[in-house]
Design an enzyme around this catalytic site. Structure first.
Site, PDB file in Angstrom:
ATOM      1  N   ASP A   1      -9.936   2.719   1.726  1.00 22.28           N
ATOM      2  CA  ASP A   1     -10.059   2.243   3.114  1.00 22.28           C
ATOM      3  C   ASP A   1     -10.629   3.360   3.987  1.00 22.28           C
ATOM      4  O   ASP A   1     -11.382   3.102   4.933  1.00 22.28           O
ATOM      5  CB  ASP A   1      -8.689   1.833   3.670  1.00 22.28           C
ATOM      6  CG  ASP A   1      -8.206   0.503   3.118  1.00 22.28           C
ATOM      7  OD1 ASP A   1      -9.051  -0.339   2.751  1.00 22.28           O
ATOM      8  OD2 ASP A   1      -6.974   0.302   3.035  1.00 22.28           O
TER       9      ASP A   1
ATOM     10  N   GLY B   1     -15.564  -5.166  11.590  1.00 21.88           N
ATOM     11  CA  GLY B   1     -14.875  -4.711  10.378  1.00 21.88           C
ATOM     12  C   GLY B   1     -15.630  -4.937   9.079  1.00 21.88           C
ATOM     13  O   GLY B   1     -15.131  -4.587   7.998  1.00 21.88           O
TER      14      GLY B   1
ATOM     15  N   LYS C   1       0.806  -1.234   0.000  1.00 20.04           N
ATOM     16  CA  LYS C   1       0.000   0.000   0.000  1.00 20.04           C
ATOM     17  C   LYS C   1       0.836   1.280   0.000  1.00 20.04           C
ATOM     18  O   LYS C   1       0.380   2.309  -0.485  1.00 20.04           O
ATOM     19  CB  LYS C   1      -0.968   0.011   1.194  1.00 20.04           C
ATOM     20  CG  LYS C   1      -2.132  -0.952   1.012  1.00 20.04           C
ATOM     21  CD  LYS C   1      -3.124  -0.846   2.154  1.00 20.04           C
ATOM     22  CE  LYS C   1      -4.230  -1.881   2.009  1.00 20.04           C
ATOM     23  NZ  LYS C   1      -5.252  -1.790   3.037  1.00 20.04           N
TER      24      LYS C   1
ATOM     25  N   GLY D   1      -0.376  -0.556   8.932  1.00 20.62           N
ATOM     26  CA  GLY D   1      -0.931   0.068   7.728  1.00 20.62           C
ATOM     27  C   GLY D   1      -2.338   0.610   7.929  1.00 20.62           C
ATOM     28  O   GLY D   1      -2.623   1.775   7.603  1.00 20.62           O
ATOM     29  N   ALA D   2      -3.230  -0.197   8.492  1.00 26.96           N
ATOM     30  CA  ALA D   2      -4.617   0.250   8.675  1.00 26.96           C
ATOM     31  C   ALA D   2      -4.688   1.395   9.680  1.00 26.96           C
ATOM     32  O   ALA D   2      -5.576   2.253   9.604  1.00 26.96           O
ATOM     33  CB  ALA D   2      -5.485  -0.916   9.138  1.00 26.96           C
TER      34      ALA D   2
HETATM   35  P1  NAP Z   1      -0.187  -4.414   9.697  1.00 28.42           P
HETATM   36  O1  NAP Z   1       0.241  -3.303   8.810  1.00 28.42           O
HETATM   37  O2  NAP Z   1       0.586  -5.681   9.720  1.00 28.42           O
HETATM   38  O3  NAP Z   1      -0.234  -3.799  11.194  1.00 28.42           O
HETATM   39  C1  NAP Z   1      -0.569  -4.573  12.291  1.00 28.42           C
HETATM   40  C2  NAP Z   1      -0.351  -3.793  13.589  1.00 28.42           C
HETATM   41  O4  NAP Z   1      -0.678  -4.647  14.658  1.00 28.42           O
HETATM   42  C3  NAP Z   1       1.105  -3.356  13.828  1.00 28.42           C
HETATM   43  O5  NAP Z   1       1.106  -2.186  14.582  1.00 28.42           O
HETATM   44  C4  NAP Z   1       1.652  -4.517  14.648  1.00 28.42           C
HETATM   45  O6  NAP Z   1       2.718  -4.173  15.496  1.00 28.42           O
HETATM   46  C5  NAP Z   1       0.454  -4.834  15.511  1.00 28.42           C
HETATM   47  N1  NAP Z   1       0.482  -6.208  15.998  1.00 28.42           N
HETATM   48  C6  NAP Z   1       0.423  -7.344  15.264  1.00 28.42           C
HETATM   49  N2  NAP Z   1       0.443  -8.426  16.068  1.00 28.42           N
HETATM   50  C7  NAP Z   1       0.550  -7.946  17.327  1.00 28.42           C
HETATM   51  C8  NAP Z   1       0.641  -8.562  18.605  1.00 28.42           C
HETATM   52  N3  NAP Z   1       0.603  -9.895  18.754  1.00 28.42           N
HETATM   53  N4  NAP Z   1       0.758  -7.763  19.709  1.00 28.42           N
HETATM   54  C9  NAP Z   1       0.790  -6.435  19.573  1.00 28.42           C
HETATM   55  N5  NAP Z   1       0.709  -5.775  18.380  1.00 28.42           N
HETATM   56  C10 NAP Z   1       0.586  -6.536  17.287  1.00 28.42           C
HETATM   57  O7  NAP Z   1      -1.686  -4.832   9.401  1.00 28.42           O
HETATM   58  P2  NAP Z   1      -2.890  -3.872   8.937  1.00 28.42           P
HETATM   59  O8  NAP Z   1      -2.976  -3.836   7.469  1.00 28.42           O
HETATM   60  O9  NAP Z   1      -2.754  -2.610   9.681  1.00 28.42           O
HETATM   61  O10 NAP Z   1      -4.147  -4.732   9.437  1.00 28.42           O
HETATM   62  C11 NAP Z   1      -4.432  -4.843  10.810  1.00 28.42           C
HETATM   63  C12 NAP Z   1      -5.784  -5.499  11.046  1.00 28.42           C
HETATM   64  O11 NAP Z   1      -6.817  -4.696  10.476  1.00 28.42           O
HETATM   65  C13 NAP Z   1      -5.936  -6.877  10.408  1.00 28.42           C
HETATM   66  O12 NAP Z   1      -6.664  -7.685  11.288  1.00 28.42           O
HETATM   67  C14 NAP Z   1      -6.742  -6.624   9.161  1.00 28.42           C
HETATM   68  O13 NAP Z   1      -7.529  -7.736   8.777  1.00 28.42           O
HETATM   69  C15 NAP Z   1      -7.623  -5.485   9.621  1.00 28.42           C
HETATM   70  N6  NAP Z   1      -8.088  -4.658   8.503  1.00 28.42           N
HETATM   71  C16 NAP Z   1      -9.425  -4.653   8.235  1.00 28.42           C
HETATM   72  C17 NAP Z   1      -9.895  -3.896   7.200  1.00 28.42           C
HETATM   73  C18 NAP Z   1     -11.379  -3.898   6.910  1.00 28.42           C
HETATM   74  O14 NAP Z   1     -11.757  -3.524   5.791  1.00 28.42           O
HETATM   75  N7  NAP Z   1     -12.202  -4.253   7.858  1.00 28.42           N
HETATM   76  C19 NAP Z   1      -9.019  -3.128   6.415  1.00 28.42           C
HETATM   77  C20 NAP Z   1      -7.663  -3.144   6.720  1.00 28.42           C
HETATM   78  C21 NAP Z   1      -7.204  -3.923   7.781  1.00 28.42           C
HETATM   79  P3  NAP Z   1       4.237  -4.120  14.953  1.00 28.42           P
HETATM   80  O15 NAP Z   1       4.298  -2.888  14.105  1.00 28.42           O
HETATM   81  O16 NAP Z   1       5.038  -4.036  16.170  1.00 28.42           O
HETATM   82  O17 NAP Z   1       4.452  -5.378  14.155  1.00 28.42           O
END
Ligand code: NAP
Length: 280
Positions: free
Chosen positions: A100, A243, A64, A127-128
């Site tokens: 988004d 979500g 992204k 990212g989100a």
């Molecule tokens: P991402 O870029 O991988 O970011 C994930 C975030 O969560 C990072 O800050 C990461 O920390 C943290 N994290 C992951 N595992 C963790 C743990 N065990 N303990 C503490 N922090 C943790 O992912 P993303 O794209 O932002 O997506 C995040 C979530 O949002 C996912 O579940 C995704 O399915 C959901 N989402 C939903 C939609 C929708 O349309 N509903 C759209 C986008 C995303 P670090 O930086 O330290 O790794």
């Protein structure tokens, strides 16, 4: 001519189901494909997609931000957020958008008055979270935002980027730091994957933390629809948002950009719910 979603991994995305369902429902025969692209070959494979006849594509993890240098133009809101999830191809040139934000915004908009002038807590800084912070500080008239992250440096980057309109502080996942932020927040947003299938018993907030009936708890996760976080929040009387709406609305805006037509939301939602119920 076809549409696509690019990312890695790509097999779990619901976008082909949503977009193909919508394309058929409005009488279009174009195909929407899932295309796995390795970060090392992003530029080469995007060029190939365009020469193969792709008229528009969605972008998911991990591209992204990386896709931005490949664009000829970017929508101002996508530029401000710093992430693109939809690209329109016209005469070989690429224009990027962020849909988004439409999904996030429309999920919380029904609760706007309850949030106005209050504190918010965002959990996660990935990212989100970029989209979430942008919308929270620009759309909801907050007085304060706290970002809780296990990598506080990432949260600090977000805080420095978006703190012009609303003061943003950063905290760790330590209970002593989280507790006051949870207590004060009128809206709590989980943007981590903690609690997502298959780890459905996990929660980004410990079971000892209580919610109250004036809080909104929004979990971006949609597998499952009712995460442990939302079940606990709901049991304490808080209003919960999952979500699904965000997923559907980001797709609807992308569909509109691709085709110039409205997505038939009810038909698409039914297909997504059926698919979610089969996979849980
Ligand atoms: P991402 O870029 O991988 O970011 C994930 C975030 O969560 C990072 O800050 C990461 O920390 C943290 N994290 C992951 N595992 C963790 C743990 N065990 N303990 C503490 N922090 C943790 O992912 P993303 O794209 O932002 O997506 C995040 C979530 O949002 C996912 O579940 C995704 O399915 C959901 N989402 C939903 C939609 C929708 O349309 N509903 C759209 C986008 C995303 P670090 O930086 O330290 O790794």
């Amino acid at each position: 001519m076809f549409y696509a979603i690019i990312g890695k991994p790509i097999q779990h995305t619901r976008s082909p189901l949503m977009q193909n369902t919508a394309l058929r429902a409005v009488g279009l025969t174009h195909e929407y494909r899932a295309v796995e692209i390795d970060p090392a070959y992003l530029e080469r494979d995007v060029r190939k997609l365009v020469t193969d006849g792709c008229a528009g594509f969605n972008v998911t993890i991990p591209h992204k931000q990386a896709v931005i240098p490949l664009l000829s133009a970017i929508d101002p809101e996508a530029k401000a957020i710093g992430a693109v999830n939809t690209v329109i191809v016209k005469n070989g040139s690429l224009r990027g958008y962020n849909t988004d934000i439409d999904g996030f915004r429309s999920s919380l908009l029904p609760h706007k008055e309850q949030i106005r002038g209050k504190h918010a807590l965002l959990i996660g800084a990935g990212g989100a979270a970029r989209t979430a912070v942008y919308s929270l500080v620009n759309d909801f008239h907050l007085t304060h935002l706290t970002i809780a992250a296990r990598t506080p440096d990432k949260a600090r980057v977000l805080a420095n980027t978006f703190s012009e309109r609303v003061p943003i502080s950063v905290c760790s996942f330590e209970e002593a730091e989280l507790l006051p932020a949870v207590k004060q927040a009128a809206v709590i947003v989980n943007s981590t994957p903690i609690g997502m299938h298959p780890n459905t018993n996990a929660s980004p907030l410990p079971a000892t933390m209580k919610f109250h009936n004036e809080q909104i708890v929004f979990d971006l996760i949609y597998t499952p629809l009712q995460t442990t976080l939302l079940l606990r929040a709901s049991a304490n009387g808080a209003t919960t948002v999952n979500g699904l709406e965000m997923l559907i609305q980001q797709g609807a805006r992308a569909f509109e950009l691709f085709t110039g037509k409205q997505m038939p939301i009810d038909i698409v939602k039914e297909a997504v719910l059926k698919s979610l119920s089969q996979s849980s």
